[in-house]
Design a protein around this motif. Sequence first.
Motif, PDB file in Angstrom:
ATOM      1  N   TRP A   9       0.815  -1.208   0.000  1.00 56.87           N
ATOM      2  CA  TRP A   9       0.000   0.000   0.000  1.00 56.87           C
ATOM      3  C   TRP A   9       0.851   1.262   0.000  1.00 56.87           C
ATOM      4  O   TRP A   9       0.467   2.271  -0.620  1.00 56.87           O
ATOM      5  CB  TRP A   9      -0.957  -0.012   1.195  1.00 56.87           C
ATOM      6  CG  TRP A   9      -2.091  -0.969   1.006  1.00 56.87           C
ATOM      7  CD1 TRP A   9      -2.328  -2.130   1.685  1.00 56.87           C
ATOM      8  CD2 TRP A   9      -3.139  -0.867   0.036  1.00 56.87           C
ATOM      9  NE1 TRP A   9      -3.446  -2.751   1.200  1.00 56.87           N
ATOM     10  CE2 TRP A   9      -3.972  -2.000   0.192  1.00 56.87           C
ATOM     11  CE3 TRP A   9      -3.466   0.071  -0.937  1.00 56.87           C
ATOM     12  CZ2 TRP A   9      -5.105  -2.213  -0.593  1.00 56.87           C
ATOM     13  CZ3 TRP A   9      -4.592  -0.142  -1.727  1.00 56.87           C
ATOM     14  CH2 TRP A   9      -5.398  -1.265  -1.555  1.00 56.87           C
TER      15      TRP A   9
ATOM     16  N   LEU B 263       0.557   4.058  -2.915  1.00 56.42           N
ATOM     17  CA  LEU B 263       0.417   5.489  -2.676  1.00 56.42           C
ATOM     18  C   LEU B 263       1.493   6.280  -3.403  1.00 56.42           C
ATOM     19  O   LEU B 263       1.218   7.307  -4.030  1.00 56.42           O
ATOM     20  CB  LEU B 263       0.497   5.773  -1.172  1.00 56.42           C
ATOM     21  CG  LEU B 263      -0.778   5.513  -0.375  1.00 56.42           C
ATOM     22  CD1 LEU B 263      -0.464   5.249   1.083  1.00 56.42           C
ATOM     23  CD2 LEU B 263      -1.726   6.700  -0.503  1.00 56.42           C
TER      24      LEU B 263
ATOM     25  N   CYS C  92      -1.141   6.491  -6.528  1.00 56.93           N
ATOM     26  CA  CYS C  92      -2.073   7.482  -5.990  1.00 56.93           C
ATOM     27  C   CYS C  92      -1.541   8.910  -6.126  1.00 56.93           C
ATOM     28  O   CYS C  92      -2.257   9.790  -6.609  1.00 56.93           O
ATOM     29  CB  CYS C  92      -2.362   7.155  -4.525  1.00 56.93           C
ATOM     30  SG  CYS C  92      -3.765   8.064  -3.863  1.00 56.93           S
ATOM     31  N   TRP C  93      -0.312   9.145  -5.703  1.00 59.04           N
ATOM     32  CA  TRP C  93       0.249  10.492  -5.774  1.00 59.04           C
ATOM     33  C   TRP C  93       0.275  11.019  -7.211  1.00 59.04           C
ATOM     34  O   TRP C  93      -0.197  12.133  -7.465  1.00 59.04           O
ATOM     35  CB  TRP C  93       1.627  10.533  -5.144  1.00 59.04           C
ATOM     36  CG  TRP C  93       2.422  11.757  -5.466  1.00 59.04           C
ATOM     37  CD1 TRP C  93       3.610  11.811  -6.131  1.00 59.04           C
ATOM     38  CD2 TRP C  93       2.093  13.124  -5.176  1.00 59.04           C
ATOM     39  NE1 TRP C  93       4.044  13.110  -6.264  1.00 59.04           N
ATOM     40  CE2 TRP C  93       3.123  13.931  -5.688  1.00 59.04           C
ATOM     41  CE3 TRP C  93       1.015  13.724  -4.541  1.00 59.04           C
ATOM     42  CZ2 TRP C  93       3.111  15.327  -5.578  1.00 59.04           C
ATOM     43  CZ3 TRP C  93       0.993  15.118  -4.431  1.00 59.04           C
ATOM     44  CH2 TRP C  93       2.040  15.897  -4.949  1.00 59.04           C
TER      45      TRP C  93
ATOM     46  N   VAL D 200      -8.175   6.337  -5.541  1.00 61.41           N
ATOM     47  CA  VAL D 200      -8.500   6.744  -4.175  1.00 61.41           C
ATOM     48  C   VAL D 200      -9.550   5.819  -3.569  1.00 61.41           C
ATOM     49  O   VAL D 200      -9.538   5.554  -2.367  1.00 61.41           O
ATOM     50  CB  VAL D 200      -8.961   8.213  -4.135  1.00 61.41           C
ATOM     51  CG1 VAL D 200      -9.477   8.578  -2.742  1.00 61.41           C
ATOM     52  CG2 VAL D 200      -7.811   9.135  -4.514  1.00 61.41           C
TER      53      VAL D 200
ATOM     54  N   LEU E 217      -8.143   3.051  -1.583  1.00 61.47           N
ATOM     55  CA  LEU E 217      -7.759   3.459  -0.228  1.00 61.47           C
ATOM     56  C   LEU E 217      -8.987   3.528   0.676  1.00 61.47           C
ATOM     57  O   LEU E 217      -8.939   3.115   1.833  1.00 61.47           O
ATOM     58  CB  LEU E 217      -7.066   4.820  -0.258  1.00 61.47           C
ATOM     59  CG  LEU E 217      -5.802   4.929  -1.104  1.00 61.47           C
ATOM     60  CD1 LEU E 217      -5.277   6.367  -1.067  1.00 61.47           C
ATOM     61  CD2 LEU E 217      -4.733   3.970  -0.598  1.00 61.47           C
TER      62      LEU E 217
ATOM     63  N   ASP F  24       0.176   5.091   6.719  1.00 59.58           N
ATOM     64  CA  ASP F  24      -0.356   6.398   7.138  1.00 59.58           C
ATOM     65  C   ASP F  24       0.655   7.510   6.878  1.00 59.58           C
ATOM     66  O   ASP F  24       0.297   8.584   6.378  1.00 59.58           O
ATOM     67  CB  ASP F  24      -0.709   6.365   8.622  1.00 59.58           C
ATOM     68  CG  ASP F  24      -1.696   5.274   8.952  1.00 59.58           C
ATOM     69  OD1 ASP F  24      -2.893   5.454   8.664  1.00 59.58           O
ATOM     70  OD2 ASP F  24      -1.275   4.230   9.479  1.00 59.58           O
TER      71      ASP F  24
ATOM     72  N   THR G 182       3.110   7.439   4.725  1.00 58.22           N
ATOM     73  CA  THR G 182       3.258   7.589   3.281  1.00 58.22           C
ATOM     74  C   THR G 182       2.102   8.399   2.699  1.00 58.22           C
ATOM     75  O   THR G 182       2.277   9.124   1.713  1.00 58.22           O
ATOM     76  CB  THR G 182       3.311   6.212   2.599  1.00 58.22           C
ATOM     77  OG1 THR G 182       4.311   5.404   3.238  1.00 58.22           O
ATOM     78  CG2 THR G 182       3.674   6.339   1.126  1.00 58.22           C
ATOM     79  N   ALA G 183       0.931   8.299   3.327  1.00 60.42           N
ATOM     80  CA  ALA G 183      -0.259   9.014   2.857  1.00 60.42           C
ATOM     81  C   ALA G 183      -0.335  10.441   3.390  1.00 60.42           C
ATOM     82  O   ALA G 183      -1.368  11.097   3.257  1.00 60.42           O
ATOM     83  CB  ALA G 183      -1.520   8.245   3.250  1.00 60.42           C
TER      84      ALA G 183
ATOM     85  N   ILE H  29      -2.028  13.204   1.295  1.00 56.70           N
ATOM     86  CA  ILE H  29      -3.484  13.275   1.212  1.00 56.70           C
ATOM     87  C   ILE H  29      -4.025  14.137   2.353  1.00 56.70           C
ATOM     88  O   ILE H  29      -4.889  14.996   2.147  1.00 56.70           O
ATOM     89  CB  ILE H  29      -4.105  11.867   1.261  1.00 56.70           C
ATOM     90  CG1 ILE H  29      -3.692  11.061   0.026  1.00 56.70           C
ATOM     91  CG2 ILE H  29      -5.640  11.958   1.350  1.00 56.70           C
ATOM     92  CD1 ILE H  29      -4.215   9.641   0.006  1.00 56.70           C
TER      93      ILE H  29
ATOM     94  N   LEU I 199     -11.947   7.745   4.232  1.00 58.97           N
ATOM     95  CA  LEU I 199     -10.697   8.462   4.034  1.00 58.97           C
ATOM     96  C   LEU I 199     -10.742   9.824   4.729  1.00 58.97           C
ATOM     97  O   LEU I 199      -9.746  10.251   5.326  1.00 58.97           O
ATOM     98  CB  LEU I 199     -10.427   8.639   2.543  1.00 58.97           C
ATOM     99  CG  LEU I 199      -9.022   9.121   2.149  1.00 58.97           C
ATOM    100  CD1 LEU I 199      -7.954   8.171   2.675  1.00 58.97           C
ATOM    101  CD2 LEU I 199      -8.899   9.258   0.635  1.00 58.97           C
TER     102      LEU I 199
END
Length: 205
Positions: free
Chosen positions: A77, A81, A85-86, A111, A114, A133, A135-136, A139, A166
């Motif tokens: 995950w 991300l 995701c990024w 997203v 997630l 968390d 790494t996220a 967001i 989220l």
Amino acid sequence: MALKLKGVEFEYVEEDLKNKSPGLLKYNPIQKKVPLLLHNGKPIVESLVILEYIDETWPGPAILPSHPYDRAMARFWAKFLDEKCWPAMRRACMSTGEEQEKANEEANEVVMFLENELIGKKFFGGDTIGLVDITANFIAHWHRFFEEFSEIMQPPLITKDKFPNLCEWVNDYTNCSFVKENLPQKDKLAQLFMGRIQAAKAAAQ
């Protein structure tokens, strides 16, 4: 965030990537980018590598789970991300017109993965903050920014109606004391974002 979680004292140095310092070029001559962790005179680069190094080097709350399967999933995950995701969210923020509509659809798709991963959880790792968390972080930062400066991006990418889990994670994460103390200033974030938006629109014309 990882160093703060571990209770490690450190010196934080910001870098102007348009005018890279001799130190950055010396310690990361291959990539010439941040982040860079300098420990005992030795450089460690790449965000996820740095996080694992911190977890293995200092005692304190664990960043990665102890069970091999859970560790593998956390790495999956975190990589998702970082690599999926990024970039998708960045394209959605920086593009315009028809390109933005397509970018928003792609960002919503990644997203949603997630969102589903957070079902029944407070944090991605369960009850405590961990690798995913941290790494996220981006967001949580950008969600706070868009809530305050919503006129810049309509409609917002992440809403409570569409991504309730989220949004709840953002609230829980940013209200942790060590996180709250180290979030970037909103006005500084706004200045950075507006500069990038204007540059992207100018390049598209």
